[in-house]
Design a protein around this motif. Structure first.
Motif, PDB file in Angstrom:
ATOM      1  N   SER A  93       0.831  -1.201   0.000  1.00  0.00           N
ATOM      2  CA  SER A  93       0.000   0.000   0.000  1.00  0.00           C
ATOM      3  C   SER A  93       0.871   1.259   0.000  1.00  0.00           C
ATOM      4  O   SER A  93       1.893   1.315   0.686  1.00  0.00           O
ATOM      5  CB  SER A  93      -0.900   0.011   1.234  1.00  0.00           C
ATOM      6  N   PHE A  94       0.476   2.255  -0.787  1.00  0.00           N
ATOM      7  CA  PHE A  94       1.163   3.538  -0.757  1.00  0.00           C
ATOM      8  C   PHE A  94       0.332   4.584  -0.017  1.00  0.00           C
ATOM      9  O   PHE A  94       0.647   5.769  -0.019  1.00  0.00           O
ATOM     10  CB  PHE A  94       1.482   4.042  -2.170  1.00  0.00           C
ATOM     11  N   GLY A  95      -0.749   4.113   0.622  1.00  0.00           N
ATOM     12  CA  GLY A  95      -1.572   5.020   1.414  1.00  0.00           C
ATOM     13  C   GLY A  95      -2.610   5.734   0.580  1.00  0.00           C
ATOM     14  O   GLY A  95      -2.555   5.735  -0.657  1.00  0.00           O
ATOM     15  N   LEU A  96      -3.554   6.329   1.252  1.00  0.00           N
ATOM     16  CA  LEU A  96      -4.652   7.020   0.582  1.00  0.00           C
ATOM     17  C   LEU A  96      -4.700   8.482   1.017  1.00  0.00           C
ATOM     18  O   LEU A  96      -5.760   9.041   1.277  1.00  0.00           O
ATOM     19  CB  LEU A  96      -5.987   6.323   0.895  1.00  0.00           C
ATOM     20  N   GLY A  97      -3.528   9.077   1.101  1.00  0.00           N
ATOM     21  CA  GLY A  97      -3.452  10.472   1.511  1.00  0.00           C
ATOM     22  C   GLY A  97      -4.185  11.380   0.541  1.00  0.00           C
ATOM     23  O   GLY A  97      -4.378  11.036  -0.632  1.00  0.00           O
ATOM     24  N   PRO A  98      -4.610  12.561   0.999  1.00  0.00           N
ATOM     25  CA  PRO A  98      -5.363  13.480   0.132  1.00  0.00           C
ATOM     26  C   PRO A  98      -4.503  14.020  -1.003  1.00  0.00           C
ATOM     27  O   PRO A  98      -3.347  14.386  -0.796  1.00  0.00           O
ATOM     28  CB  PRO A  98      -5.793  14.596   1.089  1.00  0.00           C
ATOM     29  N   CYS A  99      -5.078  14.063  -2.187  1.00  0.00           N
ATOM     30  CA  CYS A  99      -4.354  14.573  -3.356  1.00  0.00           C
ATOM     31  C   CYS A  99      -4.109  16.070  -3.233  1.00  0.00           C
ATOM     32  O   CYS A  99      -3.199  16.599  -3.862  1.00  0.00           O
ATOM     33  CB  CYS A  99      -5.137  14.278  -4.632  1.00  0.00           C
ATOM     34  N   SER A 100      -4.913  16.757  -2.430  1.00  0.00           N
ATOM     35  CA  SER A 100      -4.754  18.200  -2.281  1.00  0.00           C
ATOM     36  C   SER A 100      -3.405  18.546  -1.669  1.00  0.00           C
ATOM     37  O   SER A 100      -2.757  19.515  -2.067  1.00  0.00           O
ATOM     38  CB  SER A 100      -5.878  18.771  -1.420  1.00  0.00           C
ATOM     39  N   SER A 101      -2.953  17.757  -0.708  1.00  0.00           N
ATOM     40  CA  SER A 101      -1.668  18.027  -0.073  1.00  0.00           C
ATOM     41  C   SER A 101      -0.520  17.380  -0.828  1.00  0.00           C
ATOM     42  O   SER A 101       0.584  17.922  -0.882  1.00  0.00           O
ATOM     43  CB  SER A 101      -1.675  17.534   1.375  1.00  0.00           C
ATOM     44  N   ALA A 102      -0.753  16.228  -1.443  1.00  0.00           N
ATOM     45  CA  ALA A 102       0.320  15.514  -2.139  1.00  0.00           C
ATOM     46  C   ALA A 102       0.634  16.132  -3.497  1.00  0.00           C
ATOM     47  O   ALA A 102       1.792  16.282  -3.869  1.00  0.00           O
ATOM     48  CB  ALA A 102      -0.053  14.041  -2.314  1.00  0.00           C
ATOM     49  N   SER A 103      -0.400  16.490  -4.257  1.00  0.00           N
ATOM     50  CA  SER A 103      -0.200  16.948  -5.627  1.00  0.00           C
ATOM     51  C   SER A 103      -0.944  18.231  -5.957  1.00  0.00           C
ATOM     52  O   SER A 103      -0.999  18.609  -7.126  1.00  0.00           O
ATOM     53  CB  SER A 103      -0.644  15.842  -6.605  1.00  0.00           C
ATOM     54  N   ASN A 104      -1.516  18.877  -4.959  1.00  0.00           N
ATOM     55  CA  ASN A 104      -2.321  20.089  -5.173  1.00  0.00           C
ATOM     56  C   ASN A 104      -3.455  19.835  -6.171  1.00  0.00           C
ATOM     57  O   ASN A 104      -3.772  20.668  -7.018  1.00  0.00           O
ATOM     58  CB  ASN A 104      -1.441  21.247  -5.662  1.00  0.00           C
ATOM     59  N   ILE A 105      -4.050  18.668  -6.055  1.00  0.00           N
ATOM     60  CA  ILE A 105      -5.184  18.266  -6.896  1.00  0.00           C
ATOM     61  C   ILE A 105      -6.394  18.130  -5.980  1.00  0.00           C
ATOM     62  O   ILE A 105      -6.328  17.462  -4.946  1.00  0.00           O
ATOM     63  CB  ILE A 105      -4.888  16.942  -7.617  1.00  0.00           C
ATOM     64  N   HIS A 106      -7.496  18.750  -6.361  1.00  0.00           N
ATOM     65  CA  HIS A 106      -8.663  18.805  -5.488  1.00  0.00           C
ATOM     66  C   HIS A 106      -9.847  18.049  -6.091  1.00  0.00           C
ATOM     67  O   HIS A 106      -9.914  17.820  -7.299  1.00  0.00           O
ATOM     68  CB  HIS A 106      -9.045  20.259  -5.228  1.00  0.00           C
ATOM     69  N   GLY A 107     -10.781  17.678  -5.222  1.00  0.00           N
ATOM     70  CA  GLY A 107     -11.995  17.009  -5.676  1.00  0.00           C
ATOM     71  C   GLY A 107     -11.820  15.535  -5.944  1.00  0.00           C
ATOM     72  O   GLY A 107     -12.594  14.953  -6.702  1.00  0.00           O
ATOM     73  N   CYS A 108     -10.818  14.918  -5.324  1.00  0.00           N
ATOM     74  CA  CYS A 108     -10.541  13.499  -5.565  1.00  0.00           C
ATOM     75  C   CYS A 108     -10.707  12.691  -4.285  1.00  0.00           C
ATOM     76  O   CYS A 108     -10.348  13.137  -3.194  1.00  0.00           O
ATOM     77  CB  CYS A 108      -9.119  13.312  -6.098  1.00  0.00           C
ATOM     78  N   ARG A 109     -11.215  11.507  -4.451  1.00  0.00           N
ATOM     79  CA  ARG A 109     -11.345  10.566  -3.341  1.00  0.00           C
ATOM     80  C   ARG A 109     -10.734   9.240  -3.756  1.00  0.00           C
ATOM     81  O   ARG A 109     -11.231   8.565  -4.672  1.00  0.00           O
ATOM     82  CB  ARG A 109     -12.813  10.380  -2.971  1.00  0.00           C
TER      83      ARG A 109
END
Length: 384
Positions: A100-116
């Motif tokens: 597993s590489f985790g399910l961290g929020p894309c907003s903080s990892a890649s500045n991508i919003h609206g993703c789950r």
């Protein structure tokens, strides 16, 4: 009781007053209810007053748009926050290599919003995209979804290994809608690394102190690899500080970082030669302040990713001996060596977060591109 003609006149005047009111708000051309020789022009307020003066009535048309909307049942338009688009769901059907590489929020990892991001297979019918890691797909597809794919759902073939180290399965030919790999011609390309603009602090770069001339760390050594054959010829003419199981010198992560930064040159030799296949073996030395000596695709292909003066290509020299002579020359001439770092005035080397960057970029792509897409022949594209 009023005479019929008086009632009729009053009715017409009321209708005209209403038209004046609406036109004064929206600044529209009157429709012309009257045909009494009165010319109605674009100045609604003047036209209204002119006609009413003829009828001996008073007229006031200074009502504002806001007041008008407050006195009517016309709904106000929704704001962008009130019509926010629901999250795009990406289902990771299988973890790459079971990790597993985790399910961290894309907003903080890649500045991508609206993703789950999720690995809950119970959300299969709701997921907008489903990721399948090539190396973990069973040959008979027995670990693939059994439910029919919803029409809106995208299946994403995901692979970061080169064709040489990826088994070709004929059952995958027309199974996917999108591809994501290191290749630039993927639907969602995710390279192993890239250069990005340097901050003001990063532009003031200092080359790390060097203690060794040439280093190499290899985890998968095979005498049949082109890189192994080239190395065996190179070490006849120059000393290489080599590490890895094959050399009886395994090192941990911190030791790797310290070693690479202490070397003037690092052998960034790929395990196979394919277009766009440039891995962390290239981008790590760039980030650690070491000049990569590359063996992989053509110099032209490398220059599509990094500046021409930031690396040395083995193809620049007719033989390994001539490469060794060049490295020795750079060791004796500090000014020439420093020229390999001029790119640091503008850029820094970044590496992808394996797995998470892929999932987030895949989600962003699906969120922005909702049209139909299909990969007609995966095998011809990737292995052809």
């Amino acid at each position: 009781m009023s005479a019929p003609w008086i009632t009729a006149v009053k009715t017409v005047i009321v209708m005209f007053l209403l038209e004046c009111l609406i036109l004064s708000v929206y600044h529209l051309q009157p429709l012309g209810y009257f045909n009494q020789g009165v010319q109605i022009n674009n100045n609604t307020e003047e036209s209204c007053l002119h006609v009413l003066k003829m009828q001996n009535y008073m007229c006031t048309v200074n009502i504002t748009t806001e007041k008008f909307l407050m006195t009517t049942s016309v709904p106000k338009p929704l704001t962008s926050t009130e019509i926010e688009e629901p999250d795009t769901i990406v289902l990771i059907w299988m973890w790459p290599f079971g990790s597993s590489f985790g399910l961290g929020p894309c907003s903080s990892a890649s500045n991508i919003h609206g993703c789950r991001l999720t690995d809950d297979r119970g959300l299969f019918n709701e997921a907008h995209g489903v990721m399948f890691h090539h190396r973990d797909i069973s040959w008979d597809l027995s670990n693939m979804p059994k439910l029919p794919r919803p029409a809106f759902q995208k299946w994403i073939w995901w692979n970061m290994e080169s064709p040489t180290h990826s088994g070709q399965n004929p059952l995958l030919k027309e199974l996917f809608n999108l591809t994501s790999s290191y290749r630039r011609d993927s639907d969602i390309p995710v390279p192993y690394g890239w250069l990005s603009d340097a901050t003001e602090v990063e532009k003031n770069y200092t080359i790390p102190k060097k203690e060794k001339l040439v280093c190499w760390v290899v985890s998968n050594y095979s005498p049949n690899h082109k890189r192994s054959q080239y190395f065996n010829e190179l070490v006849k003419h120059i000393n290489v500080d080599a590490h890895g199981r094959h050399f009886g010198s395994s090192i941990n992560h911190n030791e790797y970082l310290n070693l690479v930064s202490s070397c003037k040159f690092y052998l960034s030799f790929e395990n196979s030669v394919h277009r766009d296949y440039m891995t962390e073996k290239l981008f790590n030395p760039l980030a650690l302040g070491t000049v990569p000596v590359v063996l992989g695709p053509t110099r032209e292909n490398y220059e599509q990713f990094i500046p021409s003066e930031s690396f040395i290509h083995v193809d620049d020299f007719p033989t390994p001996k001539e490469l060794a002579d060049h490295l020795k020359l750079m060791d004796q001439n500090e000014d020439l060596y420093r020229q390999y770092f001029t790119w640091r005035e503008h850029f820094v080397s970044k590496g992808a977060l394996f797995g998470l960057d892929h999932a987030c970029r895949i989600c962003e792509h699906i969120r922005k591109n909702k049209h139909y897409r299909v990969v007609k022949d995966l095998n011809s594209w990737y292995w052809g």
